[in-house]
Scaffold this motif. Sequence first.
Motif, PDB file in Angstrom:
ATOM      1  N   ARG A 381       7.049  -4.183   0.702  1.00 14.47           N
ATOM      2  CA  ARG A 381       7.563  -3.291  -0.333  1.00 14.47           C
ATOM      3  C   ARG A 381       7.586  -4.033  -1.658  1.00 14.47           C
ATOM      4  O   ARG A 381       7.789  -5.244  -1.712  1.00 14.47           O
ATOM      5  N   TRP A 383       7.945  -3.122  -6.279  1.00 12.89           N
ATOM      6  CA  TRP A 383       7.934  -2.187  -7.409  1.00 12.89           C
ATOM      7  C   TRP A 383       6.692  -2.402  -8.261  1.00 12.89           C
ATOM      8  O   TRP A 383       6.423  -1.616  -9.175  1.00 12.89           O
ATOM      9  N   ARG A 385       2.749  -2.579  -9.276  1.00 15.37           N
ATOM     10  CA  ARG A 385       1.587  -1.754  -8.934  1.00 15.37           C
ATOM     11  C   ARG A 385       0.384  -2.599  -8.517  1.00 15.37           C
ATOM     12  O   ARG A 385      -0.605  -2.058  -8.009  1.00 15.37           O
ATOM     13  N   ASP A 407      -3.060  -0.615  -8.487  1.00 10.36           N
ATOM     14  CA  ASP A 407      -2.635   0.687  -9.003  1.00 10.36           C
ATOM     15  C   ASP A 407      -1.885   1.482  -7.933  1.00 10.36           C
ATOM     16  O   ASP A 407      -2.051   2.701  -7.820  1.00 10.36           O
ATOM     17  N   GLY A 408      -1.053   0.780  -7.164  1.00  9.84           N
ATOM     18  CA  GLY A 408      -0.257   1.443  -6.147  1.00  9.84           C
ATOM     19  C   GLY A 408      -1.017   1.815  -4.888  1.00  9.84           C
ATOM     20  O   GLY A 408      -0.461   2.459  -3.991  1.00  9.84           O
ATOM     21  N   LYS A 409      -2.293   1.415  -4.795  1.00 12.30           N
ATOM     22  CA  LYS A 409      -3.099   1.694  -3.611  1.00 12.30           C
ATOM     23  C   LYS A 409      -3.493   0.380  -2.952  1.00 12.30           C
ATOM     24  O   LYS A 409      -3.605  -0.645  -3.613  1.00 12.30           O
ATOM     25  N   ALA A 428      -1.481   5.573  -1.199  1.00  8.50           N
ATOM     26  CA  ALA A 428      -1.220   5.903  -2.598  1.00  8.50           C
ATOM     27  C   ALA A 428       0.281   5.836  -2.829  1.00  8.50           C
ATOM     28  O   ALA A 428       1.081   6.052  -1.907  1.00  8.50           O
ATOM     29  N   GLY A 429       0.671   5.499  -4.060  1.00  5.36           N
ATOM     30  CA  GLY A 429       2.090   5.418  -4.391  1.00  5.36           C
ATOM     31  C   GLY A 429       2.838   4.368  -3.598  1.00  5.36           C
ATOM     32  O   GLY A 429       4.013   4.551  -3.263  1.00  5.36           O
ATOM     33  N   LEU A 430       2.186   3.249  -3.301  1.00  2.00           N
ATOM     34  CA  LEU A 430       2.772   2.231  -2.433  1.00  2.00           C
ATOM     35  C   LEU A 430       3.687   1.264  -3.181  1.00  2.00           C
ATOM     36  O   LEU A 430       4.277   0.380  -2.566  1.00  2.00           O
ATOM     37  N   SER A 431       3.808   1.409  -4.494  1.00  2.16           N
ATOM     38  CA  SER A 431       4.656   0.519  -5.294  1.00  2.16           C
ATOM     39  C   SER A 431       5.977   1.210  -5.638  1.00  2.16           C
ATOM     40  O   SER A 431       6.477   1.096  -6.757  1.00  2.16           O
ATOM     41  N   ASP A 432       6.567   1.917  -4.681  1.00  2.00           N
ATOM     42  CA  ASP A 432       7.784   2.687  -4.919  1.00  2.00           C
ATOM     43  C   ASP A 432       9.042   1.992  -4.427  1.00  2.00           C
ATOM     44  O   ASP A 432      10.114   2.593  -4.375  1.00  2.00           O
ATOM     45  N   HIS A 436       6.356  -0.023   3.511  1.00  2.00           N
ATOM     46  CA  HIS A 436       5.090   0.576   3.929  1.00  2.00           C
ATOM     47  C   HIS A 436       4.444  -0.343   4.974  1.00  2.00           C
ATOM     48  O   HIS A 436       4.467  -1.564   4.828  1.00  2.00           O
TER      49      HIS A 436
END
Length: 496
Positions: A381, A383, A385, A407-409, A428-432, A436
Amino acid sequence: MVRNLYGLGLYHCDVPLASTLPRESFSSSSELSSSHGPGFASLNRRDGAGGWSPLVSNKHQWLQVDLGERMEVTAVATQGGYGSSDWVTSYVLMFSDGGRNWKQYRREESVSGFPGNTNADSVVHHPLRPPLEARFLRFLPLAWSPKGRIGMRIEVYGCTYRSEMVNFDGKSSLLYMFNQKSMSPAKDVISLKFKTRQTDGILLYREGQNGKHVTLQLVRGKLILSLNSGHSNLPSPDARVTLTLGSLLDDEHWHSVLIELGNTHVHFTVDRHSQHFQAEGECDYLDLDCKISFGGIPGHGKSVAFPHKDFHGCFENLYYNGVDLIDLSKKHTPQILVTGNVSFSCSHPQIVPVTFLSSRSYLALPGTTGEDKVSVAFQFRTWNRAGLLLTTQFQHGPAALVLILNDGKLRLSLSQPGHLARDVTAGAGLSDGQWHSVSLSLKGNHLSVMVDGEAAAVAHSLRGQIDSGDTYYLGGAPDKGRNYGLKCKSLGGLVS
């Protein structure tokens, strides 16, 4: 309370803890010889070679002491090797409850660690403000004598730590019922420590009439304190107050919480960070029912109108206006209603997260020679990107595998001599900031990648045979010397 006495200077917590321990309580990454072993590392000790020295002086060495039980540690001190040119000029101090899940002690005046020694025998003493509570301590040398090698003798100062614990299983809670007339304080003071590996959960809930309530809950790894005055006619800033503190608090380390709630104000502290709110209108945040629940909401309350999840993890030293609620629970007093499966101990985690704190951080895991298959599974995990997750160079030829966040992927790049690099993109959106999962499989000439249980669009066929790499680097790499703050969990799963 012990800590209050300590703060007033009436409680002394500076007893030498390490020098009274047997030699078996000390361990290390390596030792130069049997006379340089960790058992000789107590302060002022002169037998053996007069202190601990590792086989090789580099930044991968450590000296560890097991205090036998969780203690309150208020200071540390160091020396070099007796009568030698060996000493440590700076070091990092790590601490742990179980000896597996480690956390760095961070001084308010410095983020780079502790200044060490400038000669072999002078003692350098550092008070710890605030103190820490732990059973295991590790000293990690960062720099040492330019004319010698790493050499350390250490002492740890502190005292016995009083700890009352309660464990919630995600379906349990404690309800404290009290007499308002006997309490009636000018403000409510609630203090506790907690640790969990769950991102969400209710820590406390207290309600009143007309939807009035106070709630502390963990949401996506952050602590949110919510106050609803129950008065819709008040200005919106006063009617509903939300204070947020912390990040990634589901790391299985202890975090301290202090809430001071008055009629028109609230002071909220998590670890060393605080927020304060003062209402402008006529509020009475203390006008609530004479009961407060911890770990969940028994019967889901009268007016709970928000989604919530019960807490799964441990509390320590839970106090409400000076009352030790865990002690009352253990004594089965009628003031405490226990719902569900509550136990009064806290187990150590089986899965240990690793935090990469700087651009020089990485984890190196060995591969297995001569195997033609690789299986990697971990969780991460962040934050950020972009960042390096995993890299290795295979044993035969310059073939290399690089797994990065872009880029979060997730992007996997496989380079083989004489062929164009093969790229696989997944997720996608893995920098939340949430966990993961990643699994990677290479067998023979076949490659497949899965992110959060979903396979990448295409499983690629490789050209030629792939052998296991010698070393797998996670979170960074020594040659690149850079890292993007990724935090990986379950960094095992390497099967060759």
